[in-house]
Design an enzyme around this catalytic site. Structure first.
Site, short mmCIF file in Angstrom:
data_model
loop_
_atom_site.label_atom_id
_atom_site.label_comp_id
_atom_site.label_asym_id
_atom_site.label_seq_id
_atom_site.Cartn_x
_atom_site.Cartn_y
_atom_site.Cartn_z
CG HIS A 26 -0.17 0.19 2.51
ND1 HIS A 26 0.47 -0.85 3.13
CD2 HIS A 26 0.07 1.29 3.27
CE1 HIS A 26 1.06 -0.41 4.23
NE2 HIS A 26 0.83 0.89 4.34
C1 UD1 Z 1 -1.68 5.00 6.54
C2 UD1 Z 1 -0.35 5.38 7.22
C3 UD1 Z 1 0.68 4.30 6.95
C4 UD1 Z 1 0.15 2.93 7.32
C5 UD1 Z 1 -1.16 2.69 6.61
C6 UD1 Z 1 -1.77 1.36 6.93
C7 UD1 Z 1 0.17 7.78 7.34
C8 UD1 Z 1 0.99 8.87 6.76
N1 UD1 Z 1 0.16 6.62 6.66
O1 UD1 Z 1 -1.46 4.98 5.15
O2 UD1 Z 1 1.83 4.58 7.72
O3 UD1 Z 1 1.10 1.97 6.96
O4 UD1 Z 1 -2.08 3.72 6.99
O5 UD1 Z 1 -2.93 1.15 6.18
O6 UD1 Z 1 -0.43 7.99 8.36
N2 UD1 Z 1 -9.01 4.74 2.66
C9 UD1 Z 1 -10.21 4.08 2.61
N3 UD1 Z 1 -10.73 3.61 3.78
C10 UD1 Z 1 -10.12 3.79 4.97
C11 UD1 Z 1 -8.89 4.49 5.00
C12 UD1 Z 1 -8.36 4.95 3.85
O7 UD1 Z 1 -10.79 3.87 1.55
O8 UD1 Z 1 -10.64 3.34 6.00
C13 UD1 Z 1 -8.43 5.20 1.38
C14 UD1 Z 1 -8.67 6.65 1.11
O9 UD1 Z 1 -8.92 6.79 -0.24
C15 UD1 Z 1 -7.36 7.32 1.46
C16 UD1 Z 1 -6.35 6.23 1.16
O10 UD1 Z 1 -7.03 4.99 1.44
O11 UD1 Z 1 -7.16 8.47 0.75
C17 UD1 Z 1 -5.11 6.29 1.99
O12 UD1 Z 1 -5.43 6.36 3.38
P1 UD1 Z 1 -4.49 7.16 4.40
O13 UD1 Z 1 -4.94 6.98 5.79
O14 UD1 Z 1 -4.32 8.56 3.91
O15 UD1 Z 1 -3.09 6.51 4.22
P2 UD1 Z 1 -2.67 4.98 4.12
O16 UD1 Z 1 -2.12 4.75 2.77
O17 UD1 Z 1 -3.75 4.06 4.59
#
Ligand code: UD1
Length: 416
Positions: free
Chosen positions: A232
């Protein structure tokens, strides 16, 4: 899980304090398995605490950084985490927007609850945002999983680690390399405590449930006859060329061994955006799996391919070969002692083929991966002394890191 209490951690040694109120912060998927053992340990401590030992009042804040059922609620249910006292419901956004939203919504909670401590875990945006708020309000901050460094500021998590550790009052490290990193940055020793790996507290406490997982049957997978993939990181999945190359390697290797790939929402969105077809019928793509199913897959896989920090550690615990698609790791112990190996995208097929041909070694379980970390965290919080804080405040300012002797990179590390 080992249930023995080392004499120095026994409640009878706790000083005379009435109670400690601790705000515990969790926001994203990798946080939940780190706060669960702490909350369970607090319940047990309060039940067993002898007269004169402090009661601990936990107050759980979910920032809502992750919000999907499969990224959040499933972990609360599986890990027996009580419903959060507050959910800040910040959701997704750019780093600035997400961090700012967490900060503005967390500040009134601190004002209202007046905790003795806030405790943050890991390295996600929620970790840094809440540490920053508390620090400015002069509320003590404890950071569990302090001191880890990838020495790569292209990773947002590295910035989060540096900021959090530079303002935390109590830095609770998982391994000696964390202590070394902090000492090199000028953090006073009085603020650093080696407590061990909190992830392993959760893992050991859940082994029975892992054994009951039906994921292998559901996916018609055989033990040691599949590759388990989780990816991811923006560096792997946000770049079309990189994602195409990775998916091609999986399509090629899947002719020899099936690939099971529970997909993070970010990765799924990028595949659709770039118009990449997932591959063939030997690649099973599914929604993110829960904690017990993920551990069952890690334990039984022939090989794990990941860019997650947690999976590097869980593979090491199960001695399952792990190929990490990253140029560096903030968890070097998984390479020097465990079953992990850092690889480049372009060599994915070749390295997987090597593992399938049985040329890998499996490593060993590092020190302090013993299920007693949450106990050592509580001990450190209860025994924190103002005198230590005073010496911390007069400490040498944080210096820029000149060199990174404990950094592990694909260039510098041969497989162990
Ligand atoms: C975050 C953490 C990362 C961790 C990862 C585990 C930071 C900077 N990054 O990254 O260290 O390894 O979580 O998963 O804090 N989304 C959904 N549903 C959710 C959450 C997110 O659909 O419940 C989608 C959204 O489109 C979002 C994208 O995933 O924009 C990324 O989510 P985000 O929390 O920004 O970062 P992660 O890549 O999950």
């Amino acid at each position: 899980m080992p249930d023995t209490v080392k004499p120095e951690w026994h409640p009878k040694h706790f000083p005379m304090v009435k109670s400690l109120k601790i705000i515990i912060v969790a926001g994203a998927r990798p946080n939940f398995m780190k706060v669960a053992p702490l909350l369970h340990r607090i319940t047990r401590h309060n039940r067993e605490a002898a007269n004169g030992t402090p009661q601990i009042i936990p107050f759980l804040v979910h920032t809502g950084q992750h919000y999907d059922e499969k990224m959040s609620s499933v972990f609360f249910a599986e890990l027996g985490i009580p419903a959060p006292d507050v959910n800040l419901e910040v959701g997704s956004g750019s780093h600035a927007v997400q961090t700012a939203n967490i900060m503005t919504r967390f500040e009134p909670v601190c004002e209202r609850e007046k905790p003795d401590w806030i405790l943050v875990v890991g390295d996600v945006n929620s970790t840094m945002a809440c540490a920053l708020v508390a620090s400015k309000m002069r509320i003590r901050v404890a950071h569990v999983e302090a001191g880890l460094r990838s020495f790569d500021r292209n990773m947002p998590e590295e910035i989060n680690r540096l900021v959090t550790d530079s303002i935390a009052d109590l830095l609770l490290t998982p391994s000696e390399d964390g202590n070394e990193n902090l000492r090199r940055e000028g953090v006073p020793i009085s603020r650093i405590k080696l407590v061990g790996n909190i992830m392993i507290d959760s893992l050991l406490a859940n082994l029975d449930k892992v054994a009951q997982s039906t994921i292998l049957t559901r996916l018609k997978a055989e033990k040691r006859r599949f590759i388990y993939v989780t990816l991811h990181r923006p560096s792997n999945v946000d770049n079309k060329e990189s994602l195409v190359s990775i998916m091609r390697a999986f399509a090629d290797i899947s002719r020899k061994m099936p690939v099971i790939f529970p997909m993070h929402p970010r990765t799924r969105a990028r595949l659709a955006e770039f118009g990449i077809e997932p591959g063939n019928s030997n690649i099973t793509i599914l929604d993110p799996v829960g904690y017990h199913d993920s551990l069952a897959l890690t334990q039984s896989a022939r090989c794990v391919v990941t860019d997650s920090g947690g999976l590097q550690e869980e593979s090491t615990f199960f001695k399952t070969p792990c190929l990490t698609l990253r140029p560096n790791t903030e968890r070097p112990i998984t390479v020097t002692e465990g079953s992990n190996r850092l690889i480049k995208t372009g060599e994915l097929f070749e390295r997987l083929d090597e593992v399938l041909n049985g040329s890998e070694t499996l490593g060993r379980i590092p020190e302090f991966w013993d299920g007693l970390t949450s106990e050592r965290v509580l001990h450190a919080l209860i025994n924190y002394r103002e005198a230590d804080a005073a010496s911390a405040n007069s400490a040498t300012p944080i210096r820029k890191t000149a060199a990174a002797p404990t950094a592990l990179t694909t260039a510098s590390v041969a497989h162990v």
